[in-house]
Design a protein around this motif. Structure first.
Motif, PDB file in Angstrom:
ATOM      1  N   PRO A 198      88.292 -26.020  71.460  1.00  0.00           N
ATOM      2  CA  PRO A 198      87.968 -25.522  70.046  1.00  0.00           C
ATOM      3  C   PRO A 198      86.585 -25.004  69.840  1.00  0.00           C
ATOM      4  N   LYS A 199      85.772 -25.780  70.622  1.00  0.00           N
ATOM      5  CA  LYS A 199      84.083 -25.595  70.436  1.00  0.00           C
ATOM      6  C   LYS A 199      83.674 -24.008  70.783  1.00  0.00           C
ATOM      7  N   ILE A 200      84.775 -23.149  71.265  1.00  0.00           N
ATOM      8  CA  ILE A 200      84.606 -21.751  71.518  1.00  0.00           C
ATOM      9  C   ILE A 200      83.776 -21.169  70.468  1.00  0.00           C
ATOM     10  N   SER A 201      84.170 -21.821  69.242  1.00  0.00           N
ATOM     11  CA  SER A 201      83.850 -21.119  67.881  1.00  0.00           C
ATOM     12  C   SER A 201      82.224 -21.345  67.832  1.00  0.00           C
ATOM     13  N   LYS A 202      81.657 -22.252  68.587  1.00  0.00           N
ATOM     14  CA  LYS A 202      80.225 -22.281  68.512  1.00  0.00           C
ATOM     15  C   LYS A 202      79.609 -21.495  69.744  1.00  0.00           C
ATOM     16  N   GLY A 203      80.600 -20.888  70.788  1.00  0.00           N
ATOM     17  CA  GLY A 203      79.895 -19.738  71.605  1.00  0.00           C
ATOM     18  C   GLY A 203      80.121 -20.268  72.997  1.00  0.00           C
ATOM     19  N   ASP A 204      80.256 -19.220  73.838  1.00  0.00           N
ATOM     20  CA  ASP A 204      80.199 -19.729  75.454  1.00  0.00           C
ATOM     21  C   ASP A 204      78.866 -19.270  75.743  1.00  0.00           C
ATOM     22  N   LYS A 205      78.645 -19.901  77.147  1.00  0.00           N
ATOM     23  CA  LYS A 205      77.360 -19.550  77.660  1.00  0.00           C
ATOM     24  C   LYS A 205      77.346 -18.906  78.800  1.00  0.00           C
ATOM     25  N   ARG A 206      76.910 -17.647  78.963  1.00  0.00           N
ATOM     26  CA  ARG A 206      76.917 -16.859  80.051  1.00  0.00           C
ATOM     27  C   ARG A 206      75.584 -16.995  81.051  1.00  0.00           C
ATOM     28  N   VAL A 207      76.051 -17.546  82.194  1.00  0.00           N
ATOM     29  CA  VAL A 207      74.589 -17.589  83.197  1.00  0.00           C
ATOM     30  C   VAL A 207      74.489 -16.585  84.000  1.00  0.00           C
ATOM     31  N   PHE A 208      73.367 -16.387  84.166  1.00  0.00           N
ATOM     32  CA  PHE A 208      73.095 -15.151  85.123  1.00  0.00           C
ATOM     33  C   PHE A 208      72.655 -15.664  86.512  1.00  0.00           C
ATOM     34  N   ILE A 209      73.267 -15.036  87.686  1.00  0.00           N
ATOM     35  CA  ILE A 209      72.940 -15.404  88.928  1.00  0.00           C
ATOM     36  C   ILE A 209      72.543 -14.071  89.654  1.00  0.00           C
ATOM     37  N   ILE A 210      71.106 -14.412  90.319  1.00  0.00           N
ATOM     38  CA  ILE A 210      70.901 -13.074  91.181  1.00  0.00           C
ATOM     39  C   ILE A 210      70.241 -13.771  92.404  1.00  0.00           C
ATOM     40  N   ASN A 211      70.834 -13.042  93.621  1.00  0.00           N
ATOM     41  CA  ASN A 211      70.548 -13.676  95.029  1.00  0.00           C
ATOM     42  C   ASN A 211      70.707 -15.202  95.099  1.00  0.00           C
ATOM     43  N   GLY A 212      71.476 -15.681  94.668  1.00  0.00           N
ATOM     44  CA  GLY A 212      71.627 -17.189  94.757  1.00  0.00           C
ATOM     45  C   GLY A 212      70.924 -18.131  93.907  1.00  0.00           C
ATOM     46  N   SER A 219      74.088 -17.401  74.897  1.00  0.00           N
ATOM     47  CA  SER A 219      75.362 -17.818  74.212  1.00  0.00           C
ATOM     48  C   SER A 219      75.887 -16.692  73.535  1.00  0.00           C
ATOM     49  N   ARG A 220      77.493 -16.467  73.621  1.00  0.00           N
ATOM     50  CA  ARG A 220      77.797 -15.453  72.710  1.00  0.00           C
ATOM     51  C   ARG A 220      79.057 -16.131  71.742  1.00  0.00           C
ATOM     52  N   VAL A 221      78.578 -15.844  70.624  1.00  0.00           N
ATOM     53  CA  VAL A 221      79.527 -16.623  69.545  1.00  0.00           C
ATOM     54  C   VAL A 221      80.193 -15.580  69.031  1.00  0.00           C
ATOM     55  N   PRO A 222      81.589 -16.093  69.086  1.00  0.00           N
ATOM     56  CA  PRO A 222      82.591 -15.122  68.428  1.00  0.00           C
ATOM     57  C   PRO A 222      82.536 -14.939  66.918  1.00  0.00           C
ATOM     58  N   LYS A 223      83.059 -13.623  66.620  1.00  0.00           N
ATOM     59  CA  LYS A 223      82.949 -13.408  65.099  1.00  0.00           C
ATOM     60  C   LYS A 223      83.877 -14.324  64.366  1.00  0.00           C
ATOM     61  N   LYS A 224      83.700 -14.464  63.151  1.00  0.00           N
ATOM     62  CA  LYS A 224      84.619 -15.305  62.514  1.00  0.00           C
ATOM     63  C   LYS A 224      85.933 -14.999  62.523  1.00  0.00           C
ATOM     64  N   GLY A 225      86.727 -16.125  62.595  1.00  0.00           N
ATOM     65  CA  GLY A 225      88.111 -15.889  62.866  1.00  0.00           C
ATOM     66  C   GLY A 225      88.780 -15.439  64.371  1.00  0.00           C
ATOM     67  N   SER A 226      87.944 -15.214  65.346  1.00  0.00           N
ATOM     68  CA  SER A 226      88.110 -14.992  66.506  1.00  0.00           C
ATOM     69  C   SER A 226      87.965 -16.074  67.677  1.00  0.00           C
ATOM     70  N   PHE A 227      88.472 -15.943  68.405  1.00  0.00           N
ATOM     71  CA  PHE A 227      88.443 -16.996  69.671  1.00  0.00           C
ATOM     72  C   PHE A 227      87.888 -16.090  70.882  1.00  0.00           C
ATOM     73  N   LEU A 228      87.437 -15.014  70.716  1.00  0.00           N
ATOM     74  CA  LEU A 228      87.018 -14.145  71.882  1.00  0.00           C
ATOM     75  C   LEU A 228      85.384 -14.171  71.879  1.00  0.00           C
ATOM     76  N   SER A 229      84.796 -14.550  72.971  1.00  0.00           N
ATOM     77  CA  SER A 229      83.201 -14.636  73.028  1.00  0.00           C
ATOM     78  C   SER A 229      82.626 -13.297  73.584  1.00  0.00           C
ATOM     79  N   ASN A 230      83.502 -12.455  73.971  1.00  0.00           N
ATOM     80  CA  ASN A 230      82.937 -11.024  74.413  1.00  0.00           C
ATOM     81  C   ASN A 230      82.328 -10.208  73.425  1.00  0.00           C
ATOM     82  N   MET A 231      81.171  -9.729  73.872  1.00  0.00           N
ATOM     83  CA  MET A 231      80.353  -8.908  72.807  1.00  0.00           C
ATOM     84  C   MET A 231      80.988  -7.624  72.580  1.00  0.00           C
ATOM     85  N   SER A 232      82.017  -7.065  73.347  1.00  0.00           N
ATOM     86  CA  SER A 232      82.683  -6.068  73.123  1.00  0.00           C
ATOM     87  C   SER A 232      83.921  -6.331  72.119  1.00  0.00           C
ATOM     88  N   LYS A 233      84.128  -7.354  71.624  1.00  0.00           N
ATOM     89  CA  LYS A 233      84.953  -7.805  70.818  1.00  0.00           C
ATOM     90  C   LYS A 233      84.247  -8.462  69.435  1.00  0.00           C
TER      91      LYS A 233
END
Length: 307
Positions: A198-212, A219-233
């Motif tokens: 349920p804490k997806i409502s506070k966002g998920d964290k995207r970690v960037f990895i380059i060359n190990g 963090s990407r916080v879903p819009k109100k009422g959504s559980f999807l943290s994708n910026m395209s959503k």
């Protein structure tokens, strides 16, 4: 001109959003030093034993409303390139796999990011099975009895296709529904079922990895009422720091990905738990990270790649 070209295999620029797109951000950073050649995966061929693509040379400009200009359409022998970036969106289907086999023909002559063999070997969701101790309860299956049993234990469950992207086709289910699950399996074959956090409502964290290396996170916080943290959503990116636990897990995975010959990846956490997406086909978020932090990971990307 030899070796002064960088090719980008991706979706047509007209389909991209320059405000957030990582492919545009990477190309924009390097275009003063290299020519950028852009082509659609469907225009990749093997002709007379040569790997070639129908595409165009392109210039990007963040200051213009039309952020790209096609300079010259051309068929190009891709062996002439210094680097090739595989940047098209999944789904990771047979067309995607075919392009990796075609590019395998020239990877000993041209540096390709990410390595086409490695993209095939590191299935974005199934690869995470080796890290299940860091994840919420998760199964990968199309066995209805197993899935029903999982629902019984975990009640509220996220159901995902294994080879999709950007939050597409993801379901949040409060109870097992055989008709819905049957339909989902018929469309997607093996699926991923995961205990809902349920804490997806506070966002998920995207970690960037380059060359190990772990090089940043947002963090990407879903819009109100959504559980999807994708910026395209409609999710909104915010600046964050990783916890000690998240950093430790991220470093472990980044070392493994380097061994797998994956140069650029993104991994995601919800409530300090790995959510099982190891993004290696076309990782995103670098432009949003730059806008939030002022740190330009595109510079680091090219520096590490040229090193």
């Amino acid at each position: 001109m030899t070796n002064k070209i960088i090719a980008v295999q991706g979706n047509h620029p007209s389909k991209l959003n320059p405000k957030s797109d990582t492919s545009v951000f990477l190309a924009n950073e390097i275009q003063s030093k290299y020519k950028i050649f852009y082509y659609d995966p469907k225009n990749l061929s093997i002709i007379n034993s040569k790997v070639a693509a129908e595409g165009f040379f392109i210039k990007f400009d963040y200051n213009n409303k039309k952020f790209f200009k096609i300079l010259k359409k051309q068929k190009l022998n891709l062996e002439l390139c210094k680097f090739i970036l595989i940047r098209q969106d999944p789904p990771f289907n047979l067309e995607y796999i075919s392009t990796t086999y075609i590019l395998d023909q020239i990877k000993h002559k041209v540096k390709i990011i990410n390595d086409p063999t490695s993209i095939r070997n590191v299935s974005e969701k199934l690869y995470s099975a080796k890290y299940q101790k860091f994840m919420p309860a998760t199964i990968f299956s199309q066995n209805l009895d197993e899935i029903k049993s999982f629902f019984k234990k975990n009640k509220k469950v996220i159901v995902k296709p294994i080879h999709s992207y950007s939050g597409n086709d993801i379901l949040l289910m409060n109870s097992y529904n055989s008709k819905t699950i049957n339909k989902f399996i018929k469309k997607h074959d093996h699926i991923m079922c995961q205990k809902f956090l349920p804490k997806i409502s506070k966002g998920d964290k995207r970690v960037f990895i380059i060359n190990g290396k772990v090089v940043g996170a947002i963090s990407r916080v879903p819009k109100k009422g959504s559980f999807l943290s994708n910026m395209s959503k409609g999710a909104v990116p915010i600046n964050i720091k990783l916890t000690k636990s998240e950093l430790k897990i991220s470093k472990l995975i980044s070392k493994d990905l380097k061994k797998e010959n994956i140069f650029f990846a993104g991994i995601d956490f919800i409530d300090q738990k790995l959510n099982g997406d190891i993004n290696v086909t076309s990782p995103t978020g670098l432009k949003s990270f730059y806008d939030l932090s002022g740190i330009n990971l595109a510079k680091l990307f090219w520096k590490e790649l040229k090193a």
